[in-house]
Design an enzyme around this catalytic site. Structure first.
Site, PDB file in Angstrom:
ATOM      1  N   HIS A  15      81.931 104.145  67.480  1.00 45.32           N
ATOM      2  CA  HIS A  15      82.382 104.818  68.691  1.00 45.32           C
ATOM      3  C   HIS A  15      83.198 103.879  69.564  1.00 45.32           C
ATOM      4  O   HIS A  15      82.954 102.667  69.601  1.00 45.32           O
ATOM      5  CB  HIS A  15      81.190 105.320  69.504  1.00 45.32           C
ATOM      6  CG  HIS A  15      80.543 106.549  68.945  1.00 45.32           C
ATOM      7  ND1 HIS A  15      81.142 107.790  68.989  1.00 45.32           N
ATOM      8  CD2 HIS A  15      79.337 106.731  68.335  1.00 45.32           C
ATOM      9  CE1 HIS A  15      80.335 108.690  68.426  1.00 45.32           C
ATOM     10  NE2 HIS A  15      79.242 108.071  68.027  1.00 45.32           N
ATOM     11  N   CYS A  21      87.765 105.646  68.925  1.00 40.69           N
ATOM     12  CA  CYS A  21      88.563 106.330  69.938  1.00 40.69           C
ATOM     13  C   CYS A  21      89.093 105.350  70.984  1.00 40.69           C
ATOM     14  O   CYS A  21      88.542 104.268  71.188  1.00 40.69           O
ATOM     15  CB  CYS A  21      87.714 107.385  70.640  1.00 40.69           C
ATOM     16  SG  CYS A  21      87.169 108.696  69.533  1.00 40.69           S
TER      17      CYS A  21
END
Length: 270
Positions: free
Chosen positions: A84, A137
């Site tokens: 993440h 991301c």
């Protein structure tokens, strides 16, 4: 002869006790780390792989510190991260980034600021080539300057915004003090290290997970084609970019002043 060391990080989840009950479950990140290590080892790198529970701040920084102690001018570090990506509010006033956000790698026990990545890279000797591959991301400039938010197909690899706000509020004083310390170190150390980042997406985009590999890593593997690829880093970036949709557009980002012959080298060249 030059030495190549590689560190590959893959997190399929995080410690929910450190993230207010959120475990951040993903599918393909550990596969990404293993596949990047396979490429690196075939190219002659000595690779270290850290998977999920070992991907703590202490574990990652210790591995980078060990690499910095071993590499000298002309050597190369390959750093890959799959997991993440997050963002935390940056309240440092005139020193804050334009969007008032710091980009983070969401490690097992806490978020790792982009400034902390820079500190780790600054520990390497001048003349060490540094290549970072980030499959997460908001990673467009994730080795220095962060950014925003958009949509991608599949499961996005980002810390959900409500959770980001909650954690940012909870840890605000910690990150404020950490930024002050990092800023002092950076001003004392001088110029940024010469590093090349190929990231999964732009700062204002999210990156997709997958059943086997993340979308970015899957595209990278296809472009690399078990070593058949022959171009330099700019060609590598463009070839990966062509295999992904506009909602996830990989970025090429440089810090310091990487030499032209470094950028023109075939990726994974020691």
């Amino acid at each position: 002869m030059a030495t190549g060391l590689a560190l590959h990080i893959g997190l399929n989840r995080v410690d929910p006790d450190r993230y207010e009950g959120w475990d951040g479950a993903l599918v393909a990140c550990e596969n990404d780390a293993r596949d990047m290590a396979r490429i690196a080892r075939a190219a002659g790198f000595e690779s270290t792989v850290l998977l999920t529970p070992d991907c703590t701040v202490a574990g990652v920084t210790a591995a980078l510190d060990q690499a910095a102690a071993r590499l000298g001018p002309g050597d190369i570090l390959l750093f890959s991260y799959s997991g993440h990506g997050g963002q935390v509010a940056d309240d440092s006033g005139s020193d804050a980034e334009p969007d008032a956000l710091d980009e983070t790698l969401v490690l097992y026990d806490r978020q790792f600021l982009d400034d902390e990545v820079q500190r780790a890279f600054r520990a390497f000797a001048d003349g060490v080539r540094i290549v970072a591959l980030l499959d997460c991301c908001h990673s467009g400039s994730g080795i220095e300057v962060p950014g925003g938010g958009a949509a991608a197909e599949g499961t996005p690899r980002y810390l959900p915004e409500p959770r980001q706000r909650q954690l940012s509020d909870r840890d605000r004083s910690f990150y404020e003090e950490l930024r002050r310390s990092l800023a002092k170190e950076a001003s004392a150390d001088g110029a940024a290290p010469d590093a090349v980042l190929v990231s999964a997406c732009q700062d204002n985009q999210v990156a997709s997970d997958g059943d086997v590999n993340g979308a970015f890593t899957a595209a990278l593997l296809r472009v690399w084609d078990d070593g058949a690829f022959t171009g330099g880093y700019r060609d590598f970036h463009r070839a990966i970019q062509r295999r992904l949709p506009p909602t996830q557009s990989p970025n090429l980002y440089l810090t310091g002043t990487p030499a032209p012959d470094f950028l023109s080298q075939r990726p994974f060249t020691i």
